[in-house]
Motif scaffolding. Structure first.
Motif, PDB file in Angstrom:
ATOM      1  N   THR A  79       0.814  -1.214   0.000  1.00 47.43           N
ATOM      2  CA  THR A  79       0.000   0.000   0.000  1.00 47.43           C
ATOM      3  C   THR A  79       0.849   1.266   0.000  1.00 47.43           C
ATOM      4  OG1 THR A  79      -0.136   0.007   2.421  1.00 47.43           O
ATOM      5  CG2 THR A  79      -1.882  -1.150   1.220  1.00 47.43           C
ATOM      6  N   GLU A  80       2.098   1.177   0.472  1.00 45.07           N
ATOM      7  CA  GLU A  80       2.989   2.339   0.596  1.00 45.07           C
ATOM      8  C   GLU A  80       2.317   3.449   1.410  1.00 45.07           C
ATOM      9  OE1 GLU A  80       5.295   3.507  -2.959  1.00 45.07           O
ATOM     10  OE2 GLU A  80       4.371   1.754  -3.926  1.00 45.07           O
ATOM     11  N   LEU A  81       1.752   3.043   2.545  1.00 46.80           N
ATOM     12  CA  LEU A  81       1.110   3.983   3.458  1.00 46.80           C
ATOM     13  C   LEU A  81       1.901   4.039   4.762  1.00 46.80           C
ATOM     14  CD1 LEU A  81      -2.606   2.873   2.959  1.00 46.80           C
ATOM     15  CD2 LEU A  81      -1.491   4.869   1.941  1.00 46.80           C
ATOM     16  N   SER A  82       1.734   5.127   5.498  1.00 44.05           N
ATOM     17  CA  SER A  82       2.381   5.259   6.802  1.00 44.05           C
ATOM     18  C   SER A  82       1.385   4.898   7.899  1.00 44.05           C
ATOM     19  CB  SER A  82       2.899   6.685   6.995  1.00 44.05           C
ATOM     20  OG  SER A  82       1.818   7.558   7.268  1.00 44.05           O
ATOM     21  N   ASP A  83       1.795   5.075   9.153  1.00 39.93           N
ATOM     22  CA  ASP A  83       0.887   4.811  10.269  1.00 39.93           C
ATOM     23  C   ASP A  83      -0.019   6.008  10.554  1.00 39.93           C
ATOM     24  OD1 ASP A  83       3.029   6.339  11.052  1.00 39.93           O
ATOM     25  OD2 ASP A  83       3.282   5.390  13.005  1.00 39.93           O
ATOM     26  N   LYS A  84       0.112   7.085   9.787  1.00 37.83           N
ATOM     27  CA  LYS A  84      -0.762   8.253   9.904  1.00 37.83           C
ATOM     28  C   LYS A  84      -1.591   8.335   8.630  1.00 37.83           C
ATOM     29  CE  LYS A  84       2.673  10.776  12.649  1.00 37.83           C
ATOM     30  NZ  LYS A  84       3.739   9.756  12.524  1.00 37.83           N
TER      31      LYS A  84
END
Length: 489
Positions: A161-166
């Motif tokens: 997904t290439e997402l962060s934890d925010k």
């Protein structure tokens, strides 16, 4: 795995390694272990993997679109289906080899160590009823934590997904959809291949996913300096960067080349073992950009020599990557984002220019970029100028180097070295014949028990009964009042 085996050997342990006859990395003869070569061809040799990777690269170069993503997912699903089918057939042949199974049972081993990215070792460890230890970042069905620890999708981004934890609301939607698609793929492309095998050799009460969760110890190749914070479990031991070590002296010819760079320093580039070469236009663009730099360049590349290669660039088939990254003249690491390379760069404090290609590489490099320790370029839309500007930015902007050196200090600031920690816990499991006291009972629970669906339904039913009873009483009281009023009238 080799690093751990050598560590166990240095402590006096005898290690036996099972390998198929076409094993790529695992050599038959070694001073550190005894090997048992199975009379089995896995089909997943170097040529197979290189062709698979080349096909993925070809698809991704068609451009970013829904159609490209669909084709990529279909290719991955096809390969996963083929892989699971071949693995199931291979395990069937192993279990039917009575001489082999008999010898493994008679040997009375203390422990079974395996990487659960391939399920063969998990099956065999359970069949032999040995304490099971994982050297893990990935399981056959996803990132290791997801198989054992709670994974709240609100702040734990899934791989790819290439997402962060925010995450924003739309990003959380993407994360949930990615989770659902992964569960679909596991259900329809993986589990059916192993259902008959499990019932025949491990018993009908055994479940594929529970076999992984039942492992005694998870040696996780993760460091929270690099990974986003998330829930974990008591039997997870973190050993991120365990393969990293202080740099040794370079071979004389390589040292001379590095020293010839003067005050400008050296850039090293490697795209890993699986990607030895690139399409000619990409290789020429990279070589041309390197040729304009005052730095010297060491590039691990096995393809045809790029036509634009400059005099400052040295092509090599292999490089002592860890030793080069630890050399004071190295200014930049151009990398594809494999876990080992990223951790070695972090250990030595060398900023990264990322060219993510496949698998978990985009997510690994995204984590580095979020922490300001590197910059990523889309290799599939890259040209000479874009690559050159990316190199210049990381070289000239001090924050990249400062942030990576900060990560290096955090990573190194531990009471016990990661490898020593891993070896201690392996021996702990040997001494105590397992580590069941660290393992939760969640893996034995059906999904509705794990998520307390049955409890919520029960409590909801109780509340509903109370409300219905209360409503009935009110209705009765109202009816009684109406009857009295009627009589008075």
């Amino acid at each position: 795995m080799r690093v751990i085996i050598e560590g166990l050997h240095s402590r006096g342990h005898q290690v036996v390694v099972l390998r198929p006859s076409d094993s790529w990395y695992i050599k038959e003869n070694s001073p550190f272990y005894t090997s048992i070569t199975l009379d089995i061809v896995s089909g997943f040799d170097e040529e197979f993997m290189k062709k698979y990777v080349a096909d993925l690269l070809r698809i991704q170069r068609e451009g970013k679109s829904f159609w490209t993503r669909f084709k990529l997912e279909m290719e991955n699903a096809y390969i996963a289906n083929e892989f699971n089918q071949k693995t199931s057939e291979m395990l069937e042949r192993v279990f039917e080899n009575k001489d082999l199974i008999g010898s493994l049972l008679d040997a009375k081993y203390d422990l079974f160590l395996t990487d659960p990215a391939f399920p063969g070792g998990v099956f065999l460890g359970h069949y032999l009823k040995l304490p099971l230890v994982f050297n893990v970042r990935w399981t056959s069905h996803g990132e290791g934590h997801g198989a054992i620890a709670p994974t709240p999708l609100s702040y734990v981004p899934l791989t790819t997904t290439e997402l962060s934890d925010k995450m924003t609301f739309p990003e959380r939607v993407i994360n949930v959809v990615a989770f659902l698609l992964t569960q679909y793929q596991i259900t329809y492309y993986m589990l059916p291949h192993f259902a008959g095998l499990i019932e025949k050799y491990l018993g009908p009460d055994t479940d594929y996913l529970s076999m992984f969760a039942a492992a005694d110890l998870w040696l996780m190749r993760v460091d929270f300096v690099f990974e986003f914070p998330r829930p974990t479990m008591p039997n997870v031991v973190y050993m991120g960067g365990f393969q990293c070590k202080p740099a040794k002296s370079l071979p004389e010819d390589l040292e001379q080349f590095v020293q010839s760079s003067g005050e400008h320093g050296v850039i090293i580039m490697s795209l890993g073992t699986l990607i030895g070469e690139l399409p000619h236009d990409l290789a020429d663009a990279i070589a041309a950009a390197f040729a304009k730099l005052p730095q010297k360049v060491i590039w691990r590349y096995k393809g045809e020599r790029p036509a634009t290669l400059g005099n400052n660039t040295l092509l090599v088939d292999w490089m002592p990557q860890n030793d080069l990254l630890g050399h004071p003249k190295i200014k930049l690491f151009v990398a594809h984002g494999g876990t080992n390379g990223v951790q070695e760069a972090m250990y030595h404090g060398v900023p990264i220019l990322g060219l993510p290609l496949i698998f978990d590489q985009p997510d690994n490099l995204f984590r580095i970029e979020v922490r300001g320790a590197g910059k990523n370029i889309d290799i599939f839309s890259m040209n000479e100028e874009i690559f050159y500007q990316g190199v210049q930015e990381v070289l000239t902007e001090p924050s990249y180097s400062m942030n990576m050196q900060r990560l290096s200090r955090l990573h190194r600031d531990t009471p016990v070295k990661p490898l020593d920690n891993a070896l201690f816990w392996i021996e702990f499991v040997m001494r105590h014949k397992g580590a069941a006291h660290l393992r939760t009972e969640s893996y034995r629970m059906p999904w509705y028990v794990y998520h307390s669906v049955d409890v919520m339904l029960f409590l909801g039913g109780v509340v509903l009964i109370i409300l219905v009873t209360f409503a009935a009483l009110i209705r009765c009281m109202c009816s009684a009042c109406l009857r009295k009023k009627t009589k008075r009238d």
